[in-house]
Design an enzyme around this catalytic site. Structure first.
Site, PDB file in Angstrom:
ATOM      1  N   MET A  26       0.855  -1.196   0.000  1.00  0.00           N
ATOM      2  CA  MET A  26       0.000   0.000   0.000  1.00  0.00           C
ATOM      3  C   MET A  26       0.890   1.245   0.000  1.00  0.00           C
ATOM      4  O   MET A  26       0.457   2.324   0.387  1.00  0.00           O
ATOM      5  CB  MET A  26      -0.929  -0.017   1.206  1.00  0.00           C
ATOM      6  CG  MET A  26      -1.890  -1.220   1.149  1.00  0.00           C
ATOM      7  SD  MET A  26      -3.418  -0.990   2.048  1.00  0.00           S
ATOM      8  CE  MET A  26      -2.808  -0.779   3.703  1.00  0.00           C
ATOM      9  N   HIS A  65       9.181   1.077   3.159  1.00  0.00           N
ATOM     10  CA  HIS A  65      10.275   1.167   4.120  1.00  0.00           C
ATOM     11  C   HIS A  65      11.184  -0.045   3.934  1.00  0.00           C
ATOM     12  O   HIS A  65      10.995  -0.840   2.990  1.00  0.00           O
ATOM     13  CB  HIS A  65       9.733   1.278   5.553  1.00  0.00           C
ATOM     14  CG  HIS A  65       8.717   0.220   5.895  1.00  0.00           C
ATOM     15  ND1 HIS A  65       9.020  -1.112   5.954  1.00  0.00           N
ATOM     16  CD2 HIS A  65       7.384   0.309   6.169  1.00  0.00           C
ATOM     17  CE1 HIS A  65       7.952  -1.800   6.277  1.00  0.00           C
ATOM     18  NE2 HIS A  65       6.926  -0.970   6.403  1.00  0.00           N
ATOM     19  N   GLY A 113      11.341  -2.823   5.354  1.00  0.00           N
ATOM     20  CA  GLY A 113      10.624  -4.102   5.291  1.00  0.00           C
ATOM     21  C   GLY A 113      10.183  -4.410   3.868  1.00  0.00           C
ATOM     22  O   GLY A 113      10.314  -5.543   3.379  1.00  0.00           O
ATOM     23  N   HIS A 114       9.653  -3.389   3.173  1.00  0.00           N
ATOM     24  CA  HIS A 114       9.256  -3.588   1.770  1.00  0.00           C
ATOM     25  C   HIS A 114      10.481  -3.852   0.894  1.00  0.00           C
ATOM     26  O   HIS A 114      10.412  -4.640  -0.048  1.00  0.00           O
ATOM     27  CB  HIS A 114       8.530  -2.344   1.237  1.00  0.00           C
ATOM     28  CG  HIS A 114       7.219  -2.067   1.911  1.00  0.00           C
ATOM     29  ND1 HIS A 114       7.047  -1.007   2.758  1.00  0.00           N
ATOM     30  CD2 HIS A 114       6.034  -2.720   1.867  1.00  0.00           C
ATOM     31  CE1 HIS A 114       5.799  -0.997   3.197  1.00  0.00           C
ATOM     32  NE2 HIS A 114       5.158  -2.022   2.685  1.00  0.00           N
ATOM     33  N   GLY A 153       5.146 -10.043   4.063  1.00  0.00           N
ATOM     34  CA  GLY A 153       5.939  -9.993   5.286  1.00  0.00           C
ATOM     35  C   GLY A 153       5.320 -10.852   6.383  1.00  0.00           C
ATOM     36  O   GLY A 153       4.095 -10.907   6.534  1.00  0.00           O
ATOM     37  N   LYS A 187       5.403 -10.083   9.360  1.00  0.00           N
ATOM     38  CA  LYS A 187       4.834  -9.198  10.379  1.00  0.00           C
ATOM     39  C   LYS A 187       3.313  -9.261  10.360  1.00  0.00           C
ATOM     40  O   LYS A 187       2.664  -9.219  11.395  1.00  0.00           O
ATOM     41  CB  LYS A 187       5.302  -7.766  10.161  1.00  0.00           C
ATOM     42  CG  LYS A 187       4.687  -6.831  11.158  1.00  0.00           C
ATOM     43  CD  LYS A 187       5.206  -5.441  11.034  1.00  0.00           C
ATOM     44  CE  LYS A 187       4.238  -4.493  11.684  1.00  0.00           C
ATOM     45  NZ  LYS A 187       3.036  -4.284  10.873  1.00  0.00           N
ATOM     46  N   GLN A 246      -2.623 -12.043   7.948  1.00  0.00           N
ATOM     47  CA  GLN A 246      -2.813 -11.788   6.517  1.00  0.00           C
ATOM     48  C   GLN A 246      -2.123 -12.876   5.689  1.00  0.00           C
ATOM     49  O   GLN A 246      -2.689 -13.404   4.728  1.00  0.00           O
ATOM     50  CB  GLN A 246      -2.236 -10.411   6.191  1.00  0.00           C
ATOM     51  CG  GLN A 246      -2.032 -10.136   4.713  1.00  0.00           C
ATOM     52  CD  GLN A 246      -1.625  -8.713   4.455  1.00  0.00           C
ATOM     53  OE1 GLN A 246      -2.429  -7.796   4.622  1.00  0.00           O
ATOM     54  NE2 GLN A 246      -0.396  -8.476   4.045  1.00  0.00           N
ATOM     55  N   SER A 267       4.582   1.000   8.099  1.00  0.00           N
ATOM     56  CA  SER A 267       4.274   2.325   7.529  1.00  0.00           C
ATOM     57  C   SER A 267       3.609   3.196   8.587  1.00  0.00           C
ATOM     58  O   SER A 267       3.696   4.422   8.547  1.00  0.00           O
ATOM     59  CB  SER A 267       3.354   2.180   6.329  1.00  0.00           C
ATOM     60  OG  SER A 267       3.930   1.299   5.403  1.00  0.00           O
ATOM     61  N   ARG A 268       2.919   2.563   9.538  1.00  0.00           N
ATOM     62  CA  ARG A 268       2.206   3.322  10.565  1.00  0.00           C
ATOM     63  C   ARG A 268       3.157   3.967  11.576  1.00  0.00           C
ATOM     64  O   ARG A 268       2.754   4.880  12.292  1.00  0.00           O
ATOM     65  CB  ARG A 268       1.225   2.421  11.302  1.00  0.00           C
ATOM     66  CG  ARG A 268       0.041   2.037  10.449  1.00  0.00           C
ATOM     67  CD  ARG A 268      -0.768   0.936  11.076  1.00  0.00           C
ATOM     68  NE  ARG A 268      -1.716   0.384  10.129  1.00  0.00           N
ATOM     69  CZ  ARG A 268      -2.974   0.752  10.033  1.00  0.00           C
ATOM     70  NH1 ARG A 268      -3.450   1.658  10.843  1.00  0.00           N
ATOM     71  NH2 ARG A 268      -3.774   0.217   9.123  1.00  0.00           N
TER      72      ARG A 268
END
Ligand code: PAF
Length: 286
Positions: free
Chosen positions: A32, A36, A38-39, A149, A151, A155, A188-189
């Site tokens: 989305m 960062h 992680g992506h 991920g 994390k 999902q 991202s949050r």
């Protein structure tokens, strides 16, 4: 290298068709945006395993249960394009909502048994929105592999199950959670946290690591572990714990006695920002 920015489904299909026909593989990284480290790890995996890499950037409205959360979600396409360039991505697919949902969506993908616990109860419709948009992206890109991920463990479990139950020929590749040096999982949050909140946010990973160690050291009672760990969350008035659960890794249902590997997962608010994290832990053998 600047990736090609594509906003229409037809254009992406047209660009990917000859790649597929020539026998080259395609790796898909659904995101989305607000990319960062992680992506970057997801993209690195896709780059390593495939001939062509597609990153999708779409803030999917159907997975947001709160309008304000959708509106506040960071949108940073220019920066994201730069990240994708650095990571040697071939195509960035960034459609708008009208492209992805041109008419009312009447068909949904739902995996209710895996969404009864953890984030499911507090985010009604969230995983249905995730599974549906991921299914759409899979149908559009027809990739060989897709990268997610660890994390977002619930999902990941939902997507794996969707692929299995619906006989989809795509390999799901899980990439380990990337953490700051103090243990905070990248998200991202995190961008929304004030400096003070950022320091408090690490509470979640600390509690998860403590619980994980207890499991590894042979504590078998989930209740005992929860009771010993939960006070950590009461030390900061800014923290509102949503859940801290020890669940079976396959079914994602809570366990009382830990005899097999478990997922320990938590969600909490720091101020108005909701954070999630998890660790896997296995009891000692024998
Ligand atoms: O994990 C995310 O960023 C999203 O849930 C996903 C998988 C891109 C679907 O919108």
């Amino acid at each position: 290298m600047t990736p090609e920015l594509i906003t229409s489904i037809a254009a992406l299909r047209a660009r990917l068709l000859p790649i597929r026909r020539s026998g080259q593989t395609i790796g898909l990284v659904p995101t989305m945006g607000a990319l960062h480290l992680g992506h970057r790890r997801l993209i690195e995996g896709a780059r390593r395993d495939n001939d062509a890499v597609v990153v999708t950037i779409f803030v999917n409205p159907t997975q947001f249960d709160r309008k304000d959360d959708l509106e506040r979600y960071p949108r940073t396409l220019t920066d994201d394009m730069a990240v994708c360039g650095e990571q040697h991505v071939d195509f960035v697919f960034a459609p708008d909502s009208a492209e992805m949902y041109p008419s009312e969506q009447l068909t949904w993908v739902d995996v209710p048994a895996l969404t009864e616990h953890l984030c499911g109860p507090s985010r009604p419709g969230h995983f249905r929105g995730v599974a549906t948009v991921v299914m759409k992206l899979f149908q559009i890109a027809q990739a060989d592999r897709a990268y997610f991920g660890e994390k977002d463990a619930q999902q990941l479990a939902v997507i794996r199950r969707m692929v299995r139950d619906l006989n989809m020929s795509i390999e799901i590749v899980a990439i380990p959670t990337v953490r700051e040096s103090d243990g905070l999982a990248l998200s991202s949050r995190n961008q929304r946290l004030t400096a003070a909140e950022r320091n408090i946010a690490v509470t979640l990973s600390q509690a998860l690591f403590t619980a994980g160690k207890a499991v590894q050291n042979g504590e078998r009672s989930a209740g005992t572990i929860r009771t010993s760990v939960l006070p950590i969350f009461h030390t900061h008035p800014e923290v509102r714990l949503e859940y801290f659960s020890i669940v079976d890794v396959e079914t994602l249902t809570p366990v009382e006695t830990i005899a097999t590997p478990v997922l320990i997962a938590g969600a909490m608010y720091v101020g108005t920002t909701r954070l999630i994290d998890n660790v896997l832990a296995a009891p000692p053998s024998g």
